[in-house]
Scaffold this active site. Structure first.
Site, PDB file in Angstrom:
ATOM      1  N   TYR A   1       6.745   8.046  -2.227  1.00 47.19           N
ATOM      2  CA  TYR A   1       5.479   8.216  -2.961  1.00 47.19           C
ATOM      3  C   TYR A   1       5.139   9.703  -3.103  1.00 47.19           C
ATOM      4  O   TYR A   1       4.793  10.170  -4.190  1.00 47.19           O
ATOM      5  CB  TYR A   1       4.370   7.478  -2.198  1.00 47.19           C
ATOM      6  CG  TYR A   1       2.987   7.574  -2.796  1.00 47.19           C
ATOM      7  CD1 TYR A   1       2.577   6.705  -3.803  1.00 47.19           C
ATOM      8  CD2 TYR A   1       2.068   8.525  -2.331  1.00 47.19           C
ATOM      9  CE1 TYR A   1       1.294   6.781  -4.340  1.00 47.19           C
ATOM     10  CE2 TYR A   1       0.788   8.605  -2.864  1.00 47.19           C
ATOM     11  CZ  TYR A   1       0.401   7.735  -3.862  1.00 47.19           C
ATOM     12  OH  TYR A   1      -0.871   7.810  -4.386  1.00 47.19           O
TER      13      TYR A   1
ATOM     14  N   LYS B   1      -8.107   6.354  -3.487  1.00 49.31           N
ATOM     15  CA  LYS B   1      -8.177   7.820  -3.598  1.00 49.31           C
ATOM     16  C   LYS B   1      -6.872   8.415  -4.108  1.00 49.31           C
ATOM     17  O   LYS B   1      -6.859   9.481  -4.701  1.00 49.31           O
ATOM     18  CB  LYS B   1      -8.443   8.426  -2.219  1.00 49.31           C
ATOM     19  CG  LYS B   1      -9.802   8.209  -1.656  1.00 49.31           C
ATOM     20  CD  LYS B   1      -9.881   9.038  -0.365  1.00 49.31           C
ATOM     21  CE  LYS B   1     -11.189   8.945   0.336  1.00 49.31           C
ATOM     22  NZ  LYS B   1     -11.125   9.645   1.649  1.00 49.31           N
TER      23      LYS B   1
ATOM     24  N   LYS C   1       0.805  -1.226   0.000  1.00 50.68           N
ATOM     25  CA  LYS C   1       0.000   0.000   0.000  1.00 50.68           C
ATOM     26  C   LYS C   1       0.839   1.278   0.000  1.00 50.68           C
ATOM     27  O   LYS C   1       0.407   2.317   0.505  1.00 50.68           O
ATOM     28  CB  LYS C   1      -1.007   0.023   1.183  1.00 50.68           C
ATOM     29  CG  LYS C   1      -1.843  -1.240   1.331  1.00 50.68           C
ATOM     30  CD  LYS C   1      -2.352  -1.824   0.051  1.00 50.68           C
ATOM     31  CE  LYS C   1      -3.358  -0.987  -0.670  1.00 50.68           C
ATOM     32  NZ  LYS C   1      -3.668  -1.570  -2.014  1.00 50.68           N
ATOM     33  N   SER C   2       2.027   1.186  -0.573  1.00 51.91           N
ATOM     34  CA  SER C   2       2.902   2.367  -0.643  1.00 51.91           C
ATOM     35  C   SER C   2       2.991   2.964  -2.042  1.00 51.91           C
ATOM     36  O   SER C   2       3.804   3.868  -2.269  1.00 51.91           O
ATOM     37  CB  SER C   2       4.323   1.979  -0.200  1.00 51.91           C
ATOM     38  OG  SER C   2       4.314   1.434   1.081  1.00 51.91           O
TER      39      SER C   2
ATOM     40  N   THR D   1       2.887   0.674  -4.952  1.00 56.95           N
ATOM     41  CA  THR D   1       3.505  -0.393  -5.755  1.00 56.95           C
ATOM     42  C   THR D   1       2.922  -0.483  -7.163  1.00 56.95           C
ATOM     43  O   THR D   1       3.669  -0.601  -8.149  1.00 56.95           O
ATOM     44  CB  THR D   1       3.260  -1.763  -5.067  1.00 56.95           C
ATOM     45  OG1 THR D   1       3.309  -1.590  -3.668  1.00 56.95           O
ATOM     46  CG2 THR D   1       4.238  -2.802  -5.529  1.00 56.95           C
ATOM     47  N   THR D   2       1.593  -0.429  -7.244  1.00 58.89           N
ATOM     48  CA  THR D   2       0.915  -0.582  -8.544  1.00 58.89           C
ATOM     49  C   THR D   2       1.381   0.521  -9.498  1.00 58.89           C
ATOM     50  O   THR D   2       1.677   0.274 -10.669  1.00 58.89           O
ATOM     51  CB  THR D   2      -0.617  -0.488  -8.344  1.00 58.89           C
ATOM     52  OG1 THR D   2      -0.981  -1.296  -7.233  1.00 58.89           O
ATOM     53  CG2 THR D   2      -1.364  -0.923  -9.577  1.00 58.89           C
ATOM     54  N   TRP D   3       1.456   1.718  -8.972  1.00 64.98           N
ATOM     55  CA  TRP D   3       1.874   2.876  -9.776  1.00 64.98           C
ATOM     56  C   TRP D   3       3.333   2.727 -10.213  1.00 64.98           C
ATOM     57  O   TRP D   3       3.666   2.907 -11.386  1.00 64.98           O
ATOM     58  CB  TRP D   3       1.678   4.137  -8.927  1.00 64.98           C
ATOM     59  CG  TRP D   3       1.939   5.427  -9.623  1.00 64.98           C
ATOM     60  CD1 TRP D   3       1.792   5.690 -10.963  1.00 64.98           C
ATOM     61  CD2 TRP D   3       2.371   6.647  -9.016  1.00 64.98           C
ATOM     62  NE1 TRP D   3       2.113   7.001 -11.216  1.00 64.98           N
ATOM     63  CE2 TRP D   3       2.460   7.619 -10.041  1.00 64.98           C
ATOM     64  CE3 TRP D   3       2.672   7.031  -7.713  1.00 64.98           C
ATOM     65  CZ2 TRP D   3       2.854   8.936  -9.800  1.00 64.98           C
ATOM     66  CZ3 TRP D   3       3.056   8.340  -7.471  1.00 64.98           C
ATOM     67  CH2 TRP D   3       3.147   9.277  -8.505  1.00 64.98           C
TER      68      TRP D   3
ATOM     69  N   HIS E   1       7.231  -7.722  -1.975  1.00 70.98           N
ATOM     70  CA  HIS E   1       7.080  -7.046  -0.682  1.00 70.98           C
ATOM     71  C   HIS E   1       8.045  -7.671   0.339  1.00 70.98           C
ATOM     72  O   HIS E   1       8.003  -7.323   1.516  1.00 70.98           O
ATOM     73  CB  HIS E   1       5.652  -7.227  -0.146  1.00 70.98           C
ATOM     74  CG  HIS E   1       4.600  -6.482  -0.918  1.00 70.98           C
ATOM     75  ND1 HIS E   1       4.770  -5.199  -1.363  1.00 70.98           N
ATOM     76  CD2 HIS E   1       3.343  -6.844  -1.303  1.00 70.98           C
ATOM     77  CE1 HIS E   1       3.669  -4.803  -1.987  1.00 70.98           C
ATOM     78  NE2 HIS E   1       2.800  -5.780  -1.972  1.00 70.98           N
TER      79      HIS E   1
HETATM   80  P1  A3P Z   1      -4.916   5.006  -1.308  1.00 67.89           P
HETATM   81  O1  A3P Z   1      -5.457   3.806  -0.632  1.00 67.89           O
HETATM   82  O2  A3P Z   1      -4.438   6.043  -0.344  1.00 67.89           O
HETATM   83  O3  A3P Z   1      -5.855   5.576  -2.319  1.00 67.89           O
HETATM   84  P2  A3P Z   1      -0.186  -0.270  -3.633  1.00 67.89           P
HETATM   85  O4  A3P Z   1      -0.204  -0.146  -5.106  1.00 67.89           O
HETATM   86  O5  A3P Z   1       1.183  -0.435  -3.043  1.00 67.89           O
HETATM   87  O6  A3P Z   1      -1.167  -1.279  -3.155  1.00 67.89           O
HETATM   88  O7  A3P Z   1      -0.639   1.153  -3.048  1.00 67.89           O
HETATM   89  C1  A3P Z   1      -1.981   1.517  -3.108  1.00 67.89           C
HETATM   90  C2  A3P Z   1      -2.111   3.023  -3.040  1.00 67.89           C
HETATM   91  O8  A3P Z   1      -1.617   3.606  -4.255  1.00 67.89           O
HETATM   92  C3  A3P Z   1      -3.579   3.411  -2.935  1.00 67.89           C
HETATM   93  O9  A3P Z   1      -3.623   4.587  -2.139  1.00 67.89           O
HETATM   94  C4  A3P Z   1      -3.934   3.669  -4.392  1.00 67.89           C
HETATM   95  O10 A3P Z   1      -5.077   4.452  -4.560  1.00 67.89           O
HETATM   96  C5  A3P Z   1      -2.662   4.355  -4.882  1.00 67.89           C
HETATM   97  N1  A3P Z   1      -2.487   4.272  -6.340  1.00 67.89           N
HETATM   98  C6  A3P Z   1      -2.860   3.271  -7.160  1.00 67.89           C
HETATM   99  N2  A3P Z   1      -2.558   3.558  -8.424  1.00 67.89           N
HETATM  100  C7  A3P Z   1      -1.987   4.785  -8.419  1.00 67.89           C
HETATM  101  C8  A3P Z   1      -1.481   5.638  -9.455  1.00 67.89           C
HETATM  102  N3  A3P Z   1      -1.525   5.278 -10.723  1.00 67.89           N
HETATM  103  N4  A3P Z   1      -0.951   6.817  -9.083  1.00 67.89           N
HETATM  104  C9  A3P Z   1      -0.903   7.197  -7.788  1.00 67.89           C
HETATM  105  N5  A3P Z   1      -1.382   6.438  -6.768  1.00 67.89           N
HETATM  106  C10 A3P Z   1      -1.918   5.248  -7.080  1.00 67.89           C
END
Ligand code: A3P
Length: 320
Positions: A220, A287, A67-68, A70-72, A132
């Site tokens: 981030y 969000k 949740k830091s 990662t996806t982005w 992770h």
């Molecule tokens: P929030 O829950 O605060 O919205 P991970 O990818 O490590 O699981 O992290 C998830 C967090 O990254 C979530 O934050 C998510 O909304 C945010 N996120 C996902 N895609 C993103 C993107 N393309 N750009 C910026 N933040 C993104």
């Protein structure tokens, strides 16, 4: 007579039973394994990865605490290293989720890995993987090879809220709900998958100071603040910088737009279906706000977590 795989599975089962355990966030239990809290479903993957992964110098590992961002970071890195390969109008990120393009090693190394090993040896270079797993538990071949690691960390207050919201969405209905108070107590004790979060960050942080050419340590919030600068920085770090012509043609901005939260969240491929076995892709995009934690934290929670973070990070040079 038991086969090697059965024998290994039995040994792993015995080991799991002997490990300290606590209530999990999405699985019944988390186990204290190699100094971090690991869901039982991931222990085998971590084991197999440690024993069987043969890193190549050209590999890129995207590492993070869950949740830091990662996806982005997976999306950005995939687009960056492949910027000469895929035209943006017909890009794999338009039809695949970043976790499909950059798989988590702890997931793909679960189960029978024979086919996986031969698949890995035929993958296009550079191979991109996500993890992770804390730095000390990475396989020796990653530490000894010249492969690169890009690590992303995030304000632990936001990481906590992001985790709590996400795990509430994906928790099996058979498990009791986890209140924010319960989750917060667990988080403050470090009990969360791959936690404690501060140990995770510090492990990669210290290593990035010792070997800055191997580990790029990103925040981030910084990536949000000046994405253009950091995208170019990642490209240079990974040895695939943009040419002047590419930059002046707007390629960096196009990559940023392709990977932006709004764009990714609204792609059909990310709105429907599951990834990683059981996770509904839509929950990966919530969000993406900086400082959303203020809407959830009570003053006593702020005080408690601030003290813990200050204490754990003190003297490390790492701050938020
Ligand atoms: P929030 O829950 O605060 O919205 P991970 O990818 O490590 O699981 O992290 C998830 C967090 O990254 C979530 O934050 C998510 O909304 C945010 N996120 C996902 N895609 C993103 C993107 N393309 N750009 C910026 N933040 C993104």
């Amino acid at each position: 007579m038991a086969s090697r795989d059965e024998k290994q599975a039995n040994e792993e089962d015995k080991l799991i039973v002997s490990l300290p355990k606590e209530r999990g966030w999405v699985s019944p239990y988390l186990y204290l394994f190699q100094g971090f809290w690991c869901p039982s479903t991931h222990i085998q993957g971590v084991f197999n990865f440690q024993k069987n992964f043969d890193a190549k110098d050209s590999d890129v590992i995207i590492a993070s605490f869950p949740k830091s961002g990662t996806t982005w970071l997976k999306a950005l890195t995939f687009a960056i290293v492949n910027h000469k390969r895929f035209p943006l109008e017909n890009h794999p990120l338009l039809t695949s989720n970043p976790h499909q393009l950059v798989p988590f090693v702890e997931l793909i190394f679960r189960g029978d890995i024979h086919e996986l090993i031969s698949h890995l040896s035929t993958m296009n270079k550079p191979r991109l993987f996500g993890t992770h797993i804390p730095f000390p538990s990475l396989p020796m071949s990653i530490k000894e090879s010249n492969c690169k690691i890009v690590y992303i960390y995030r304000n632990p207050f936001d990481t906590f809220i992001s985790s709590w919201s996400f795990f509430n969405n994906i928790r099996p209905k058979s498990l009791p709900t986890l209140t924010i108070e319960e989750a917060f107590e667990m988080y403050c004790k470090g009990i969360i998958g791959f936690g404690p979060s501060w140990d995770h960050m510090l492990g990669y942080w210290k290593e990035s100071l010792a070997t800055p050419n191997k580990i790029l340590f990103l925040k981030y919030e910084d990536l949000r603040e000046d994405t253009n600068f950091h995208v170019k920085r990642i490209a240079e770090f990974l040895g695939c910088p943009f040419t002047e012509e590419e930059e002046s043609s707007g390629m960096v901005e196009n990559i940023i737009n392709l990977c932006s939260f709004e764009k990714m969240k609204n792609l059909e491929v990310n709105k429907f279906g599951i990834v990683g076995g059981s996770i509904e892709k839509k929950y990966l995009f919530r969000k993406a706000e900086i400082g959303d934690w203020v809407n959830y934290f009570s003053p006593s929670m702020v005080e408690k977590l601030s003290k813990i973070i200050e204490n754990k990070l003190s003297g490390s040079g790492l701050s938020f």
